[in-house]
Design a protein around this motif. Structure first.
Motif, PDB file in Angstrom:
ATOM      1  N   VAL A  56       0.824  -1.217   0.000  1.00  0.00           N
ATOM      2  CA  VAL A  56       0.000   0.000   0.000  1.00  0.00           C
ATOM      3  C   VAL A  56       0.855   1.262   0.000  1.00  0.00           C
ATOM      4  O   VAL A  56       0.674   2.147  -0.840  1.00  0.00           O
ATOM      5  N   LEU A  57       1.800   1.371   0.932  1.00  0.00           N
ATOM      6  CA  LEU A  57       2.572   2.612   1.061  1.00  0.00           C
ATOM      7  C   LEU A  57       3.687   2.733   0.015  1.00  0.00           C
ATOM      8  O   LEU A  57       3.927   3.817  -0.502  1.00  0.00           O
ATOM      9  N   HIS A  58       4.376   1.609  -0.293  1.00  0.00           N
ATOM     10  CA  HIS A  58       5.469   1.671  -1.264  1.00  0.00           C
ATOM     11  C   HIS A  58       4.952   1.663  -2.703  1.00  0.00           C
ATOM     12  O   HIS A  58       5.393   2.465  -3.520  1.00  0.00           O
ATOM     13  N   GLN A  59       4.036   0.723  -3.014  1.00  0.00           N
ATOM     14  CA  GLN A  59       3.668   0.512  -4.406  1.00  0.00           C
ATOM     15  C   GLN A  59       2.423   1.277  -4.842  1.00  0.00           C
ATOM     16  O   GLN A  59       2.457   1.981  -5.846  1.00  0.00           O
ATOM     17  N   VAL A  60       1.324   1.129  -4.116  1.00  0.00           N
ATOM     18  CA  VAL A  60       0.071   1.736  -4.565  1.00  0.00           C
ATOM     19  C   VAL A  60       0.087   3.249  -4.375  1.00  0.00           C
ATOM     20  O   VAL A  60      -0.128   4.011  -5.322  1.00  0.00           O
ATOM     21  N   LEU A  61       0.331   3.710  -3.142  1.00  0.00           N
ATOM     22  CA  LEU A  61       0.322   5.152  -2.872  1.00  0.00           C
ATOM     23  C   LEU A  61       1.647   5.821  -3.244  1.00  0.00           C
ATOM     24  O   LEU A  61       1.686   7.026  -3.457  1.00  0.00           O
ATOM     25  N   GLN A  62       2.730   5.029  -3.295  1.00  0.00           N
ATOM     26  CA  GLN A  62       4.072   5.519  -3.603  1.00  0.00           C
ATOM     27  C   GLN A  62       4.480   6.697  -2.712  1.00  0.00           C
ATOM     28  O   GLN A  62       5.065   7.668  -3.166  1.00  0.00           O
ATOM     29  N   TRP A  63       4.158   6.554  -1.410  1.00  0.00           N
ATOM     30  CA  TRP A  63       4.511   7.582  -0.445  1.00  0.00           C
ATOM     31  C   TRP A  63       5.996   7.530  -0.110  1.00  0.00           C
ATOM     32  O   TRP A  63       6.595   8.535   0.250  1.00  0.00           O
ATOM     33  N   HIS A  64       6.553   6.341  -0.123  1.00  0.00           N
ATOM     34  CA  HIS A  64       7.977   6.171   0.137  1.00  0.00           C
ATOM     35  C   HIS A  64       8.412   4.832  -0.420  1.00  0.00           C
ATOM     36  O   HIS A  64       7.592   4.008  -0.799  1.00  0.00           O
ATOM     37  N   HIS A  65       9.714   4.636  -0.463  1.00  0.00           N
ATOM     38  CA  HIS A  65      10.314   3.346  -0.783  1.00  0.00           C
ATOM     39  C   HIS A  65      11.290   3.043   0.340  1.00  0.00           C
ATOM     40  O   HIS A  65      11.486   3.847   1.247  1.00  0.00           O
ATOM     41  N   MET A  66      11.919   1.900   0.281  1.00  0.00           N
ATOM     42  CA  MET A  66      12.728   1.444   1.403  1.00  0.00           C
ATOM     43  C   MET A  66      13.841   2.425   1.777  1.00  0.00           C
ATOM     44  O   MET A  66      14.085   2.662   2.946  1.00  0.00           O
ATOM     45  N   LEU A  67      14.515   3.000   0.814  1.00  0.00           N
ATOM     46  CA  LEU A  67      15.638   3.897   1.103  1.00  0.00           C
ATOM     47  C   LEU A  67      15.415   5.294   0.524  1.00  0.00           C
ATOM     48  O   LEU A  67      16.367   6.006   0.218  1.00  0.00           O
ATOM     49  N   SER A  68      14.165   5.691   0.379  1.00  0.00           N
ATOM     50  CA  SER A  68      13.866   6.916  -0.377  1.00  0.00           C
ATOM     51  C   SER A  68      14.324   8.210   0.297  1.00  0.00           C
ATOM     52  O   SER A  68      14.455   9.229  -0.376  1.00  0.00           O
ATOM     53  N   SER A  69      14.589   8.210   1.587  1.00  0.00           N
ATOM     54  CA  SER A  69      15.166   9.410   2.205  1.00  0.00           C
ATOM     55  C   SER A  69      16.654   9.514   1.893  1.00  0.00           C
ATOM     56  O   SER A  69      17.187  10.603   1.750  1.00  0.00           O
ATOM     57  N   TRP A  70      17.324   8.375   1.823  1.00  0.00           N
ATOM     58  CA  TRP A  70      18.745   8.368   1.501  1.00  0.00           C
ATOM     59  C   TRP A  70      18.975   8.516  -0.002  1.00  0.00           C
ATOM     60  O   TRP A  70      19.936   9.144  -0.431  1.00  0.00           O
ATOM     61  N   TYR A  71      18.091   7.880  -0.793  1.00  0.00           N
ATOM     62  CA  TYR A  71      18.208   7.905  -2.258  1.00  0.00           C
ATOM     63  C   TYR A  71      16.855   8.321  -2.845  1.00  0.00           C
ATOM     64  O   TYR A  71      16.069   7.480  -3.263  1.00  0.00           O
ATOM     65  N   PRO A  72      16.564   9.621  -2.861  1.00  0.00           N
ATOM     66  CA  PRO A  72      15.267  10.098  -3.373  1.00  0.00           C
ATOM     67  C   PRO A  72      15.046   9.627  -4.808  1.00  0.00           C
ATOM     68  O   PRO A  72      15.987   9.450  -5.578  1.00  0.00           O
ATOM     69  N   ILE A  73      13.803   9.440  -5.157  1.00  0.00           N
ATOM     70  CA  ILE A  73      13.460   8.940  -6.492  1.00  0.00           C
ATOM     71  C   ILE A  73      13.568  10.099  -7.485  1.00  0.00           C
ATOM     72  O   ILE A  73      12.577  10.641  -7.967  1.00  0.00           O
ATOM     73  N   THR A  74      14.798  10.470  -7.764  1.00  0.00           N
ATOM     74  CA  THR A  74      15.061  11.568  -8.699  1.00  0.00           C
ATOM     75  C   THR A  74      15.824  11.083  -9.924  1.00  0.00           C
ATOM     76  O   THR A  74      16.143  11.883 -10.800  1.00  0.00           O
TER      77      THR A  74
END
Length: 177
Positions: free
Chosen positions: A38-56
């Motif tokens: 729900v949080l990672h895939q459907v809503l895409q609110w975050h991923h496992m390391l997204s604070s360290w490696y933002p989805i940019t």
């Protein structure tokens, strides 16, 4: 194949308690699956390391997707171990199947998942936060809400477990012995 008269054969026990450890493991797995799906895939609110490696970049998305998969693999292992514990405990025995104990143990596991994952990943390591799509000033509120949700599930689960281990739940007379 062992029979009941042979050493090592399962011994039936009347009214053995529900295997709470299995329910807690299932709850840990379900909590992880909910978070990841729900949080990672459907809503895409975050991923496992997204604070360290933002989805940019594609590279960061690939890195996060890999670690999301490793995370899902760990939650899958919780479910498999829970199934093993349930099978070993229930095989050849008559368990007292309690709805309250089942739901309570699932909530304990899910609540523990939220508390441990929230404290370690959100607060201690800071690898990601619950909702990174909102303004950064709201991240702490979402993280604290996640912890509160986990604590509520843990306490509710413990309450249900206590009630589920009390006198036999209302069941048809044919089931009660």
């Amino acid at each position: 194949m062992a029979t009941r008269d042979q050493p090592g054969a399962p011994v039936p026990t009347e009214g053995a308690d529900f295997p709470v450890a299995a329910g807690v493991l299932f709850g840990l797995g379900l909590g992880g699956f909910f978070d990841g799906i729900v949080l990672h895939q459907v809503l895409q609110w975050h991923h496992m390391l997204s604070s360290w490696y933002p989805i940019t970049s594609i590279e960061n998305l690939e890195r996060n997707t890999l670690w999301d998969g490793i995370f899902h693999s760990a939650t899958y292992v919780f479910v498999v171990i829970g199934l093993f514990v349930l099978w070993r405990r229930a095989r050849g025995r008559h368990l007292r199947w309690s709805n309250r104990a089942l739901i309570g143990s699932l909530l304990v596991g899910w609540g523990l998942f939220n508390l441990v994952e929230g404290l370690i990943d959100h607060h201690w390591l800071g690898v990601h936060h619950v909702n990174e799509r909102v303004d950064r000033s709201y991240w702490l509120a979402w993280d604290l809400g996640f912890l509160a949700w986990g604590l509520a599930m843990l306490l509710g689960g413990l309450w249900l477990l206590r009630r589920g281990r009390g006198p036999a739940e209302a069941a048809p007379a044919a089931v009660r012995r």
